[in-house]
Motif scaffolding. Sequence first.
Motif, mmCIF file in Angstrom:
data_model
loop_
_atom_site.group_PDB
_atom_site.id
_atom_site.type_symbol
_atom_site.label_atom_id
_atom_site.label_comp_id
_atom_site.label_asym_id
_atom_site.label_seq_id
_atom_site.Cartn_x
_atom_site.Cartn_y
_atom_site.Cartn_z
ATOM 1 N N CYS A 23 0.695 -1.348 -0.366
ATOM 2 C CA CYS A 23 0.200 -0.171 -0.033
ATOM 3 C C CYS A 23 0.485 0.950 -0.490
ATOM 4 C CB CYS A 23 -0.413 -0.014 1.277
ATOM 5 S SG CYS A 23 -2.510 -0.995 1.201
ATOM 6 N N ALA A 24 0.321 1.956 -0.271
ATOM 7 C CA ALA A 24 1.274 3.471 -0.747
ATOM 8 C C ALA A 24 1.104 4.568 0.722
ATOM 9 C CB ALA A 24 0.713 4.404 -1.872
ATOM 10 N N SER A 25 2.420 4.583 1.008
ATOM 11 C CA SER A 25 2.028 5.394 2.340
ATOM 12 C C SER A 25 1.280 6.972 2.224
ATOM 13 C CB SER A 25 3.344 5.883 2.669
ATOM 14 O OG SER A 25 3.893 6.663 4.155
ATOM 15 N N PRO A 26 0.602 6.314 3.469
ATOM 16 C CA PRO A 26 -0.103 7.629 3.182
ATOM 17 C C PRO A 26 0.351 9.366 4.272
ATOM 18 C CG PRO A 26 -0.395 6.277 5.524
ATOM 19 C CD PRO A 26 0.228 5.686 4.438
ATOM 20 N N HIS A 27 1.856 8.952 4.188
ATOM 21 C CA HIS A 27 2.363 10.379 4.750
ATOM 22 C C HIS A 27 3.825 10.178 4.120
ATOM 23 C CE1 HIS A 27 2.244 8.227 8.980
ATOM 24 N NE2 HIS A 27 1.630 7.135 7.419
ATOM 25 N N PRO A 28 4.595 10.181 3.310
ATOM 26 C CA PRO A 28 5.897 10.119 2.733
ATOM 27 C C PRO A 28 6.717 10.922 3.962
ATOM 28 C CG PRO A 28 4.388 11.088 1.083
ATOM 29 C CD PRO A 28 3.931 11.000 2.397
ATOM 30 N N GLY A 29 6.304 12.196 4.329
ATOM 31 C CA GLY A 29 7.136 13.167 4.941
ATOM 32 C C GLY A 29 7.420 12.384 6.069
ATOM 33 N N GLU A 30 6.758 11.310 6.832
ATOM 34 C CA GLU A 30 6.896 10.676 8.310
ATOM 35 C C GLU A 30 8.477 9.648 7.855
ATOM 36 O OE1 GLU A 30 2.661 11.375 10.478
ATOM 37 O OE2 GLU A 30 3.388 9.339 10.245
ATOM 38 N N SER A 355 -1.589 10.386 9.033
ATOM 39 C CA SER A 355 -1.895 10.949 9.023
ATOM 40 C C SER A 355 -3.800 11.878 8.934
ATOM 41 C CB SER A 355 -1.251 12.095 7.543
ATOM 42 O OG SER A 355 -1.878 12.712 7.331
ATOM 43 N N GLU A 356 -3.857 12.239 10.608
ATOM 44 C CA GLU A 356 -5.619 12.938 10.142
ATOM 45 C C GLU A 356 -4.984 14.541 9.707
ATOM 46 O OE1 GLU A 356 -7.519 12.117 13.327
ATOM 47 O OE2 GLU A 356 -5.665 10.928 13.789
ATOM 48 N N ALA A 357 -4.221 14.998 8.423
ATOM 49 C CA ALA A 357 -4.643 15.678 8.784
ATOM 50 C C ALA A 357 -5.310 16.617 7.316
ATOM 51 C CB ALA A 357 -2.882 16.936 7.759
ATOM 52 N N HIS A 358 -6.291 17.733 7.909
ATOM 53 C CA HIS A 358 -6.724 18.615 6.838
ATOM 54 C C HIS A 358 -6.345 18.938 5.401
ATOM 55 C CE1 HIS A 358 -9.988 21.563 5.959
ATOM 56 N NE2 HIS A 358 -8.874 21.799 4.697
ATOM 57 N N ALA A 368 4.235 20.112 2.553
ATOM 58 C CA ALA A 368 5.353 19.278 3.447
ATOM 59 C C ALA A 368 5.339 18.996 4.217
ATOM 60 C CB ALA A 368 3.674 20.286 5.063
ATOM 61 N N SER A 369 5.464 17.323 3.270
ATOM 62 C CA SER A 369 5.798 16.078 3.362
ATOM 63 C C SER A 369 6.905 15.827 2.591
ATOM 64 C CB SER A 369 4.753 14.886 2.764
ATOM 65 O OG SER A 369 3.287 15.002 3.085
ATOM 66 N N ASP A 370 6.994 16.189 1.915
ATOM 67 C CA ASP A 370 9.050 16.808 1.348
ATOM 68 C C ASP A 370 9.770 16.695 2.583
ATOM 69 O OD1 ASP A 370 11.518 16.421 0.327
ATOM 70 O OD2 ASP A 370 10.662 18.804 -1.265
ATOM 71 N N PRO A 371 11.187 15.850 2.908
ATOM 72 C CA PRO A 371 11.510 15.504 3.675
ATOM 73 C C PRO A 371 13.046 16.586 3.975
ATOM 74 C CG PRO A 371 11.640 13.493 2.415
ATOM 75 C CD PRO A 371 10.884 14.448 1.222
ATOM 76 N N ASP A 372 12.280 17.505 2.723
ATOM 77 C CA ASP A 372 13.982 19.045 3.493
ATOM 78 C C ASP A 372 13.588 20.026 3.441
ATOM 79 O OD1 ASP A 372 15.980 17.615 2.756
ATOM 80 O OD2 ASP A 372 15.788 17.560 0.818
ATOM 81 N N VAL A 614 -2.311 19.234 10.922
ATOM 82 C CA VAL A 614 -1.597 19.991 10.370
ATOM 83 C C VAL A 614 -0.612 18.237 10.225
ATOM 84 C CG1 VAL A 614 -1.121 22.281 11.587
ATOM 85 C CG2 VAL A 614 -0.630 20.747 12.595
ATOM 86 N N SER A 615 0.385 18.719 8.535
ATOM 87 C CA SER A 615 0.885 17.844 8.792
ATOM 88 C C SER A 615 2.226 17.289 10.437
ATOM 89 C CB SER A 615 1.862 18.367 7.536
ATOM 90 O OG SER A 615 0.760 18.425 6.343
ATOM 91 N N ASP A 616 2.524 16.475 9.861
ATOM 92 C CA ASP A 616 3.684 15.718 11.145
ATOM 93 C C ASP A 616 5.258 17.126 11.069
ATOM 94 O OD1 ASP A 616 2.035 13.986 11.781
ATOM 95 O OD2 ASP A 616 3.050 12.360 11.051
ATOM 96 N N ARG A 617 5.689 17.445 9.921
ATOM 97 C CA ARG A 617 6.876 18.021 9.295
ATOM 98 C C ARG A 617 5.993 19.807 9.887
ATOM 99 N NH1 ARG A 617 11.294 16.108 7.741
ATOM 100 N NH2 ARG A 617 11.698 18.074 7.488
ATOM 101 N N GLN A 618 4.836 19.443 10.421
ATOM 102 C CA GLN A 618 4.986 21.630 10.622
ATOM 103 C C GLN A 618 3.966 21.249 12.101
ATOM 104 O OE1 GLN A 618 1.741 23.113 7.095
ATOM 105 N NE2 GLN A 618 3.410 24.655 7.285
#
Length: 732
Positions: A23-30, A355-358, A368-372, A614-618
């Motif tokens: 399955c594709a990851s729902p939150h690639p930033g994490e 992820s439960e981000a809006h 915001a999911s971009d690691p950089d 919000v996104s995890d990285r934020q």
Amino acid sequence: MAMPQNSTRENGFCFTQPLDFSCASPHPGEAGRTLGAARDGCSTPLSNGIASSGAASPSDSCAEPLCAATPAEEETPCEEGIKYVSAEGEELACGWGGFTPGCLQLCNTSKGVLFFLCVASFLQGMTVNGFINTVITSIERRFDLRSYQSGLIASSYDIAACACLTFVSYFGGNGHKPRWLGWGVLVMGLGSLLFALPHFTTGRYEARSAAQVGVCGGNQSLPCSQAASSLSAYRFVFMLGQFLHGMGATPLYTLGVTYLDENVKTNYSPVYIAVFYTAAILGPAAGYLVGGMFLNIYTEIGREIDIAPENTLWVGAWWIGFLGAGAASLLISIPILGYPQRLPGSQRYIVMRVSEAHQLKDGSHKKASDPDFGKTVKDLPRSVLLLLKNPTFIFLCLAGATEATLIAGMSTFGPKFLESQFSLSASEAATFFGYLVVPAGGGGTFLGGFLVNKFKLRCSGIIKLCLLCTVSSLLAILVFFIHCPNMPMAGVTQMYDGSALPGGQLNLTAVCNAQCGCLKETYSPVCGSDDIMYYSPCHAGCKGVSENLRNGKKVYQECSCVHKTFQSGPGNAEAGKCTSSCAKKPLLLCFMFVVILFTFLSSIPALTATLRCVSDRQRSFALGIQWIVVRTLGGIPGPIAFGSMIDKSCLLWQDQCGEQGSCYVYQNSAMSRYTLVAGLVYKVLGTTFFVVACLLYKPPPPESAPRSLDASENGTRDLQEQKPSLPAEEDV
């Protein structure tokens, strides 16, 4: 429940069963760094370490073998499963520099971090929301301050926090969080020491008792002190101390919360955060209780004084608590500075998080999911824009601001409210308020986190819980329709003969004390045997003084203005205020308890909803922006507005040689009325904001939440049960 076995390398975790990446990851930033090798077709087994924000890219982690198994490990099928990648050179041990003794590693756990952060938040709450609010009346009296000036001192904490929040949450969120936290606690300790400094730089406090000035017919000379008017300049020292408090506490409630959230399972996070915030609530309660005890000690320790704590000229040892809290903060900062950037084993919780981000319509939330993302100043405007485009986040911030206004105002002037309504001394009122805050504030805070965890509430359910709590406290705040009447005071609330004051004007002179030559500068209330308060023994027409052997209070005899109850002739008066026998006292206290309980019951759910929408990285940055909104619209204007409002209900002002000082007596009905209006306005606004936040929240589509949701709820068991759908050699 079977738990993954801990390999002996880098405190990582080795799972005996491989993970399912079908399955594709729902939150690639994490999980982008950890799972990137699988997505990019890297067939090299992943290492058994801890992922770090310092990893360059997924492709870098595939460039070389990441798991060099020892002979003992070769017997286990570790290379078939997923292991967590540790950035090269990342230090996971607890210590300071090269000093990392083994005994310290016992504390290198999420519970160890929680303990030290709880101590820090306890000290912060005890100092900023406990001691300062407890001693506010004493500081006003000692340094000739008005309520709006003391309100400005209280607001200086939030002003400093607002100035630092953007910088700390943005750069600290992507940096070494424990170091930011440790240095913050150290700065907070310095602020406490600075706050106590005026006691040691001013002259001795000279409280002239009625016995010194003289009863009726005695020496009433009271020279005006030129130094008295300059004492109010010390408010700037108090404001600077509060600035340091605000700067130091900024990382605690932004980076501290996200550091806990990153190092525990998702469904345990509300409980950890609730424990953390419960300590922050118990801190003010302890501050009220301990500060109330210190106020029973005269500010000039070791000096004999003939006035009691009940006397309004009394100034307690307000400064002792700040010295102790400052020293303790300096000590607790040392272990916090020793924690690593990530706790050992924490990466497994990031893998399990859903992820439960809006969801924004234009899909810009995916940036915001971009690691950089978020590592440079260039991303700051984009980060702010993403949050501003999130309506759920915005309205949660506004709801928090309305709650913060009431909390800041009532925590600052709550003891003063009880002091006026129930005719208590400053120390009694502080202790009383502490008894309310301990079970209501602390219990409500912990219960809020427990309910989120118990019912496994998602983001929308959490917001509905906040709405329910706000409506309940809105109904309870209607209790301020009632109030306790003022104790009758001759010349202030009524004439000396018991009739109403003409035009509401003060008139402290009557036939019974006209020959005494009493001064208005000498305020030392006494309670007559007729249950009427008098401005001073002189204004009561008292001619003699003795001491009550039972309670040590001074008793004044032959008071011509005091009438005996059952016989003619002059009566007696006792030093201090008359005791209130208000029949509405139990009802008022009961509903105040309910208001505090439900107000704090929504605090942890609201914070959890903010983290999830919000996104995890934020998350760190989102908490920082939220605190800016909450403090700018709530924490800063709250004490100032409440202070100005309470000043309007003042009946009797201090007179210092023609200059207006602090307030001596408040009109209870006006104080309750103003409190009711403010409470209704802000509670209605808070309810509205929670309703809008709930209606506008758009959760991720169901198909984007894979089986890892079960993992987040059931722990590592699901990680062990999942089977790979593709061979390890095949590109994904």
